[in-house]
Design an enzyme around this catalytic site. Structure first.
Site, PDB file in Angstrom:
ATOM      1  N   SER A 643       0.825  -1.199   0.000  1.00  0.00           N
ATOM      2  CA  SER A 643       0.000   0.000   0.000  1.00  0.00           C
ATOM      3  C   SER A 643       0.869   1.262   0.000  1.00  0.00           C
ATOM      4  O   SER A 643       1.680   1.453  -0.885  1.00  0.00           O
ATOM      5  CB  SER A 643      -0.961  -0.049   1.191  1.00  0.00           C
ATOM      6  N   ASP A 761      -5.713  -3.745  -2.653  1.00  0.00           N
ATOM      7  CA  ASP A 761      -4.737  -3.414  -1.606  1.00  0.00           C
ATOM      8  C   ASP A 761      -4.130  -4.675  -0.981  1.00  0.00           C
ATOM      9  O   ASP A 761      -4.843  -5.568  -0.526  1.00  0.00           O
ATOM     10  CB  ASP A 761      -5.433  -2.583  -0.526  1.00  0.00           C
TER      11      ASP A 761
END
Length: 905
Positions: A643, A761
């Site tokens: 991320s 993610d």
């Protein structure tokens, strides 16, 4: 008749001319050979069990006693004898067919099969055997003339004695105390000075015939005063000198035995010929004076293996003779299979020199393979092959059983040594070649040697030729060269050998001894093809620091319609296992050693990995962490993240410049905190709240169309594949797309489509991917966790909650409500928390957790505060490590190698 003769003459002349043309063309044109790295999963070339005569000739140096003979000549000229079941075999020989039992008194100590020698080294040296060899069934043996062996290949015969008998006896059967006891000698004082007494002893015992050289040798003998309790030689240190005690007493600790040498004693005769005292400890029992003379000095005066007194071995211990007759020394070629998965374990393999690789481990000199399987009667759980020329000694399980039965305490001592052996570090052999148009390989090699420091040895082509005495392709000289490399690898961590010509015949030769091949060039180029099992790494040379764009994908007008899928490793790296980017020579910097130090740490296995966790805006703290690490001189050799950690990590890996990271991250944060950019990207929220177009453009403007494999540092990022419900590790492909996928928070951004995968993610499955970094050959891993949520003082709102209530409270209240983005990250951290607890127990992983409790996931407008928080937290952590003394433990190996620096360069 004349016409027939004329026709024959024409044919002969034509053939000769064709031959000359072929010879001339081959002389003028270099035929390249390709170097191709082979994986251990592929079928190896030869298995050891039941080898044919042709295979055995290549792997037993003993067969070199009559070089040049073909298999047909050997079988036709040597005597072949067939023995019936139970017949005794008295002569030395090689088993062509059948099984032979070796008995010692009432004990069966070994069963040898097809493809093995019957005899040990002592039998070939002319001494009578202690064991009895009996045929099991019909056995065909190729008899060997022992006198022919002694006359032609004395060095190989001596190496056989050293490797398969003496070294094994000392390292794994604890007979070094017997050798110490046997070699104890005393010089009678006849009124001469101590130095003259020692010189006379050396001259007579070692048959040096000094004459005029005695005065020269006198200057090379070292006199040393040793205080009481002072250690002369510690365990695990090599010993290659002979010692004469002038006064005092010297204590020698060998296993569980202790020996005291007083005035006039001489100790260390065996150490001049064998490296067998590495496990003993020598210290002064009282204030003492000694004279030392090293083997390297004595070699100048004619010391060689032919002057060793073999009679000293005869009365040491009967076990020495049993080991000699049972154990076998072999010289494996790259790709030879030692054992195949599922095979029954009949032998233990001791690696004297070289390297053996399996799916889970790599074993180097001084280690044992198959010890556990042999003791507990298990099958091999994985296949093992030699990755370069490797000396192995085959120790039959029956021999181990004999010692277990003979000595009840042997099991404890043996297993202790068995598992201790795997912890010994040995030097790595690295061959360096130029590829493409690059020619300055000598300067590069010297710069690399300087970066590694005193723990490295640099050899040129000329040095290798001198070591080989210009007989590079003779088996005896190959054994000498292997012994030289083994000796040097115990002294140095890295042996660098550079060759100027990539098509050199010497390179083919060196590749068989190498652990790593470094190909150095300014552009990616194919290197010559030749099957090798060592690692092949490419070093790309630059004159200025910039992100490599040689293989970048051409820019597309439409960002969201560019290349969609991940490049395969083969397409990205071709033949190379790893790519290094090195600035040399620099146009902008007078002294640039940062990249060479990184390359040195990679070769030494001392790389430092940085793993950056996800956490939205909290991930901006990574910038401060990197700045603090740089100021403390802690290097970063490879980066990985998830991320926001993937984003910051990619920025740093791009140019290794934290100022660049700061500038680009601040620019990105401004866009993320700009309400108008976010509003313009809103879409109908069936898949996500935002279309992702603005987010994509922001990342593309930073990374362009660069590829992960072209980043300056080795890099990876993590995504979650919601099609296969698995995490994906991305080590190559377009940077911006996989960073974007790793930052794709569900509900906010749509998944990235990648070759029939939907990527979101990576924090949902692995928010701090230190486990991935552990598989990248790093010594220490620094992890930065910014996703942990420590505060749980949320308002109890009941069973329902209106967004308008939260909005109203934001302006007119002080209650704390949970938000959508916080829920997302708390969910992501559920699967990560278990991994984090496991990683905390690993001593090679350093955990950093900046205190970011007051910052939320979307607080990009607080950029400066968050960066400062990460910086200060890291500085405080490092100060604490130094105060507690753990800093030196963590980064001791970097102290002398990496200078402290203030700026990224």
């Amino acid at each position: 008749m004349v016409s027939l003769s004329l026709l024959i003459a024409i044919i002969v002349v034509t053939g000769l001319l064709a031959g000359f043309r072929h010879y001339g063309s081959s002389r003028c044109r270099t035929v390249p050979f390709k170097i191709k790295s082979r994986s251990i999963e592929k079928t190896a070339s030869t298995r050891l069990l039941g080898m044919s005569l042709e295979d055995a000739m290549k792997r037993y140096p003993l067969f070199n006693f009559y070089p040049g003979q073909s298999i047909r000549e050997i079988l036709s000229s040597w005597e072949r004898v067939t023995y019936g079941n139970g017949e005794t075999i008295a002569a030395p020989g090689f088993i062509l067919q059948g099984l032979v039992e070796i008995w010692y008194r009432e004990h069966l100590v070994c069963v040898k099969e097809k493809g093995s020698f019957l005899n040990g080294s002592m039998e070939l040296l002319g001494y009578s055997t202690r064991g009895t060899k009996k045929a099991r069934g019909s056995v065909e043996v190729l008899l060997i003339d022992a006198s022919l062996v002694r006359d032609n290949i004395w060095y190989i015969l001596f190496s056989m004695l050293r490797k398969s008998c003496i070294e094994i006896a000392c390292r794994y059967f604890e007979l070094e105390s017997k050798l110490v006891e046997k070699e104890t000698m005393k010089i009678k004082d006849d009124g001469q000075g101590h130095l003259d007494l020692f010189l006379s002893f050396l001259n007579e015992k070692l048959l040096l015939n000094l004459d005029d050289g005695k005065e020269i040798l006198r200057r090379d003998i070292e006199a040393r005063l040793i205080g009481r309790g002072e250690t002369i030689k510690d365990s695990e240190e090599s010993m290659d000198y002979i010692m004469y005690v002038v006064s005092g007493e010297i204590l020698v600790l060998a296993g569980e035995s202790a020996f005291v040498f007083g005035k006039g004693s001489v100790f260390g005769y065996f150490s001049l010929f064998f490296d067998l005292y590495s496990s003993i400890k020598i210290q002064a029992r009282e204030d003492s004076s000694v004279l030392l003379c090293s083997s390297s000095v004595l070699l100048k005066f004619g010391l060689d293996e032919k002057k060793f007194d073999h009679s000293m071995l005869l009365d040491i211990d009967e076990s020495l003779h049993i080991i000699d007759e049972s154990a076998e020394w072999m010289r494996l070629l790259p790709g030879d299979m030692i054992a195949q998965k599922g095979d029954a374990s009949k032998e233990i393999f001791y690696i004297g020199a070289g390297s053996v690789k399996s799916a889970s481990r790599e074993s180097s000199s001084g280690t044992v393979i198959g010890g556990k399987e042999c003791i507990f009667g298990e099958s091999w759980n994985e296949s093992s092959i030699a990755t370069r020329i490797t000396d192995v000694v085959r120790i039959p399980s029956l021999l181990v059983d004999y010692f277990l039965e003979r000595d009840k305490s042997f099991f404890k001592k043996y297993t202790k040594r068995l598992f201790e052996s795997g912890n010994k570090a040995n030097g790595k052999i690295v061959s360096i070649i130029p590829v493409g148009q690059y020619k300055d390989i000598e300067s590069f090699s010297r710069k690399l040697k300087s970066a590694i420091g005193a723990s490295s040895l640099l050899l040129s082509r000329r040095d290798v030729v001198e070591i080989l005495a210009r007989r590079a392709f003779d088996t005896t000289e190959e054994v000498r060269f292997m012994d030289y490399l083994t000796k040097m690898s115990r002294r140095y961590e890295i042996i660098l050998i550079y060759v100027e010509n990539e098509y050199s015949r010497l390179l083919r030769y060196l590749l068989n001894f190498s652990d790593v091949l470094l190909a150095v060039g300014t552009t990616f180029a194919d290197i010559p093809e030749y099957n090798v099992y060592c690692r092949i790494e490419f070093v790309k040379i630059y004159e200025e620091r910039r992100a490599s764009d040689e293989r970048s994908v051409k820019k597309s007008k439409k960002i969201n319609h560019g290349p969609r899928y991940l490049e395969s490793r083969k397409e990205s790296f071709g033949q190379y296992d790893r790519v290094h980017h090195v600035l040399f020579p620099s146009k902008t910097m007078l002294f640039c050693s940062k990249d060479f130090q990184r390359l040195a740490r990679s070769l030494l296995g001392k790389r430092i990995g940085l793993v950056l966790g996800g956490g939205g805006a909290r991930g901006l703290a990574h910038i401060g962490v990197i700045q603090a690490l740089e100021e403390e001189g802690i290097p970063i050799d490879c980066v990985g993240g998830t991320s926001m950690g993937a984003f910051i990590g990619a920025l740093y890996a791009k140019e290794c410049n934290n100022y660049h990271v700061f500038k680009q991250a601040k620019r990105f944060s401004r866009k993320m905190s700009n309400i108008w950019i976010l509003l313009l990207d809103l879409t109908y929220p069936i898949c996500s709240m935002f279309s992702g177009h603005a987010f994509n453009r922001s990342l593309h403007s930073i990374f362009g169309d660069g590829l992960i494999q072209d980043l300056w540092l080795e890099y990876f990022c993590i995504t979650t594949n919601i099609v296969s419900y698995e995490e994906e590790v991305h080590r190559n492909g377009m940077v911006w797309r996989y960073v974007r996928a790793s930052m794709g928070l569900c509900g906010y951004l749509p998944p990235i489509c990648d070759n029939k995968k939907l990527l979101v993610d990576g924090g949902y499955l692995n928010n701090v991917p230190a486990d991935v970094m552990m598989g990248m050959q790093v010594e220490k891993i620094i992890t930065v966790d910014v996703g942990t949520v420590l505060e749980n003082d949320h308002f109890d709102y009941g069973d329902t909650l209106s967004g308008f209530t939260i909005l109203f409270n934001k302006f007119f209240g002080n209650k704390k409500f949970v938000t959508m983005e916080e829920i997302q990250y708390r969910l992501a951290y559920i699967s990560t928390e278990r991994k984090m607890k496991e990683l905390e127990a690993n001593g090679n992983i350093i955990m950093l957790r900046p205190d970011l409790g007051k910052y939320r996931t979307m607080d990009f407008k607080k950029f400066d505060e968050i960066v400062a928080c990460g910086y200060q937290s890291t500085k405080n952590a490092i100060a604490k490590w130094k105060q507690e003394g753990t800093y030196d433990v963590l980064f001791f190996s970097l102290k002398k190698q990496t200078p402290k620096r203030r700026y990224s360069v």
